[in-house]
Design a protein around this motif. Structure first.
Motif, short mmCIF file in Angstrom:
data_model
loop_
_atom_site.label_atom_id
_atom_site.label_comp_id
_atom_site.label_asym_id
_atom_site.label_seq_id
_atom_site.Cartn_x
_atom_site.Cartn_y
_atom_site.Cartn_z
N ARG A 513 38.25 20.42 33.93
CA ARG A 513 37.47 21.66 33.96
C ARG A 513 36.80 21.91 32.60
O ARG A 513 35.66 22.37 32.53
CB ARG A 513 38.37 22.85 34.32
N TYR A 517 32.89 22.25 31.94
CA TYR A 517 32.36 23.41 31.21
C TYR A 517 31.46 22.98 30.05
O TYR A 517 30.37 23.51 29.86
CB TYR A 517 33.51 24.26 30.71
N ASN A 520 28.20 21.76 31.31
CA ASN A 520 27.38 22.90 31.70
C ASN A 520 26.80 23.62 30.48
O ASN A 520 25.67 24.11 30.52
CB ASN A 520 28.20 23.88 32.55
N ASP A 557 27.89 31.51 37.18
CA ASP A 557 29.11 31.74 37.95
C ASP A 557 30.27 31.14 37.16
O ASP A 557 30.38 29.91 37.03
CB ASP A 557 29.00 31.08 39.33
N GLU A 559 33.42 30.73 37.74
CA GLU A 559 34.31 29.84 38.48
C GLU A 559 33.64 28.48 38.69
O GLU A 559 34.24 27.43 38.47
CB GLU A 559 34.68 30.46 39.83
N GLU A 560 32.39 28.51 39.08
CA GLU A 560 31.66 27.26 39.32
C GLU A 560 31.41 26.50 38.02
O GLU A 560 31.53 25.27 37.96
CB GLU A 560 30.33 27.56 40.01
N LYS A 561 31.08 27.23 36.97
CA LYS A 561 30.76 26.60 35.68
C LYS A 561 32.00 26.31 34.85
O LYS A 561 31.90 25.71 33.79
CB LYS A 561 29.82 27.51 34.89
N CYS A 562 33.15 26.77 35.32
CA CYS A 562 34.44 26.50 34.66
C CYS A 562 34.59 27.19 33.30
O CYS A 562 35.31 26.69 32.42
CB CYS A 562 34.67 24.99 34.50
#
Length: 577
Positions: A513, A517, A520, A557, A559-562
């Motif tokens: 994760r 992240y 991202n 987001d 959660e999506e992007k960690c």
């Protein structure tokens, strides 16, 4: 056109951090200068505001805190006069801020005698006050006068802002002629690049000539505590005698505490801890863990506020158990305290504008350490290409060829130039590996060992855990675990790094994760148009970038992007918290 109206200032002498009888100090130029007025460039209060504050761009978040950390006031006229005196000039023709962003602000001063000087004023977060400046000056002087390395010549300095006439710490150095990352780089031949690499090899080999007795930062003897003054600078060489320069240096310099900012930031400055100097590599590496544990105890972290805290302590425990066994693979002079430039890259090397590509100067000596040889002997990270490549050096290799890019016709002029830059960067990496393997067997052996290239990063990784997360340390420990059986000296020792199956599952998922992240974040930086660290952008693009940043924040987001959106107030860089 310069304003002909000058402010005439009688030179006032700064009280330096070391005694004013030293020949490099401006006060040592003689009492005859007391009566000589020096003409300086006048500045209005508004112009001084720009000298004292960060004006290179804007910050996308925490802007007031970022600017406050870089605000440094000083006596502009007194500094000009002092620098002119150091240059032997009677008037300042130009005083201009030329660089600011990382740890210091740099000014260019031109004297009326044709000589130039750079003046460096550190920001508040650039390491411990007094110590960082004092160590940087001692390092440059040692490099130049003792080892013959082309470091900038120090003309004057003060490490105590409360005891000089300037009101700030400063270093005045002679300007090294030439340029970093020369414009002719895309057209250089292999022969020209070899000249540069041969000079660099000579410089790095010179680092090995000084047999230091301890690990830490270098200082003038009078700038360390009396107890440290009693310790010898160099180790006992037995039958090997020191040359005349090293013998002279033995009384002038001492090894003191480490000044690198990781050992002092985020409230650590108020913590009593072991910051060196240390007698050996094991003590140095374990001291980093000791400081991190002391900081955790000093902070208000609890298992409730930081659910990962127990796992964090497990990682520190694995680190402290691993270090003594890991260090046992380095015997004799492979772990000897050795000085080295903190980050050799094309931005720290000054080349001539034309002619052969010899090195005119090596700059940016702040945060230089005397470290264990196996860490200092790693391949220069600023020359690794591609940057993600693992720089393990084979003991035997063929001399590489400079492979020029082919079929570049369809590409733009800018793209073609970048392709030529890339080809030369790859050649520099490979050719320097070849030179090291051919000429320095001890260094080549160290670099050929699995994972040794990352060992110098372990203490900073440990001390950055509380700000950057412990994932880099985790990955490093896992890599050591994976490489353990590949290292002949360790095959008889069981690896102390170990986790339960549940911990491995959790850590693997958390590490993944974190990698997602970070990817991202890199993509976000490209979309936002960030020009530098911590949300820095240039003035012209600030308004547009800020709007784009706000739009991207709405789409982010967690959660999506960690992880959280980075460009928001409160996401403090470590030196601001």
């Amino acid at each position: 056109m310069l304003n002909c109206a000058r402010i005439v200032t009688t030179v006032r002498y700064a009280r330096h951090f070391r005694p004013p009888s030293r020949p490099v100090l401006v006060s040592a130029l003689g009492s005859r200068m007391h009566s000589r007025p020096i003409s300086v460039v006048p500045f209005t209060s508004g112009e001084k505001f720009e000298l004292f504050n960060f004006t290179a761009g804007r910050w996308l978040y925490n802007e007031s805190e970022q600017n406050a950390a870089r605000h440094v006031e000083f006596d502009v006229e007194a500094l000009q006069a002092l620098a002119c005196q150091a240059l032997g000039a009677t008037a300042c023709l130009k005083f201009k801020k030329v660089f600011e962003l990382e740890e210091q602000r740099i000014f260019l001063l031109k004297g009326n005698n044709g000589k130039d000087a750079f003046i460096r004023i550190p920001f508040s977060f650039a390491g411990p006050p007094k110590l960082s400046t004092a160590s940087e000056v001692a390092t440059m002087e040692f490099m130049r006068d003792v080892l013959g390395v082309p470091a900038p010549r120090v003309l004057g300095w003060s490490a105590d802002a409360t005891r000089n006439s300037i009101g700030a710490e400063y270093i005045i150095v002679e300007r090294v002629p030439g340029t970093t990352f020369p414009a002719r780089w895309p057209t250089l031949s292999a022969e020209q690049l070899d000249i540069f690499l041969s000079d660099l090899l000579d410089i790095e080999t010179a680092f090995e000539r000084a047999p230091f007795s301890q690990i830490g930062s270098l200082f003038f003897a009078e700038d360390v505590d009396p107890e440290l003054q009693s310790r010898p600078l160099f180790s006992d060489q037995g039958e090997h005698r020191l040359d005349a320069r090293l013998l002279a240096a033995a009384d002038k310099y001492r090894v003191g505490p480490l000044v690198n900012e990781e050992w002092w930031w985020k409230g650590r400055v108020n913590i009593e801890a072991d910051r060196g100097p240390w007698p050996d590599a094991t003590s140095y590496y374990l001291a980093a863990a000791g400081l991190e544990l002391a900081w955790l105890k000093h902070s208000d972290f609890t298992d409730t506020t930081q659910p990962l805290l127990p796992l964090y302590h497990r990682l520190i425990d694995s680190y402290t158990q691993t270090i003594p066994k890991l260090m046992s693979m380095f015997t004799g002079n492979s772990s000897a305290p050795t000085i080295c430039h903190p980050f050799i890259s094309l931005s720290s090397i000054v080349f001539p504008l034309e002619g052969d590509l010899h090195i005119n100067g090596l700059i940016n000596w702040r945060n230089t350490i005397i470290g264990p040889y196996f860490a200092q002997a790693s391949f220069p990270k600023g020359l690794i290409h591609p940057p993600a490549m693992v720089p393990e050096v084979p003991l035997e290799m063929e001399k590489p060829e400079l492979e020029l890019p082919a079929d570049i016709g369809p590409y733009s002029i800018e793209e073609q130039q970048m392709m030529h830059i890339e080809s030369r960067a790859l050649y520099v990496h490979q050719a320097y590996q070849y030179m090291i393997a051919k000429t320095n067997k001890r260094r080549a052996y160290i670099q050929s060992l699995p994972g040794t290239w990352r060992l110098d990063m372990l203490p900073p990784m440990m001390l950055r855990c509380s700000t950057d997360g412990f994932y880099d340390l985790l990955d490093a420990l896992v890599s050591i675990w994976d490489d353990w059986d590949r290292i002949e000296a360790l095959t008889e020792e069981p690896c102390p790094i170990g986790f339960s199956s549940d911990e491995i599952t959790f850590l693997s998922e958390a590490s993944m994760r974190n990698k997602i992240y970070r990817r991202n974040l890199e993509q976000l930086r490209l979309e936002v148009g960030e020009c530098g660290a911590y949300g820095f952008v240039i003035d012209d693009s600030y308004d547009e970038t800020k709007k784009r940043c706000a739009l991207l924040a709405e789409q982010w987001d967690e959660e999506e992007k960690c992880g959280p959106f980075p460009y928001q107030d409160g996401m403090f860089p470590p030196f601001l918290s």
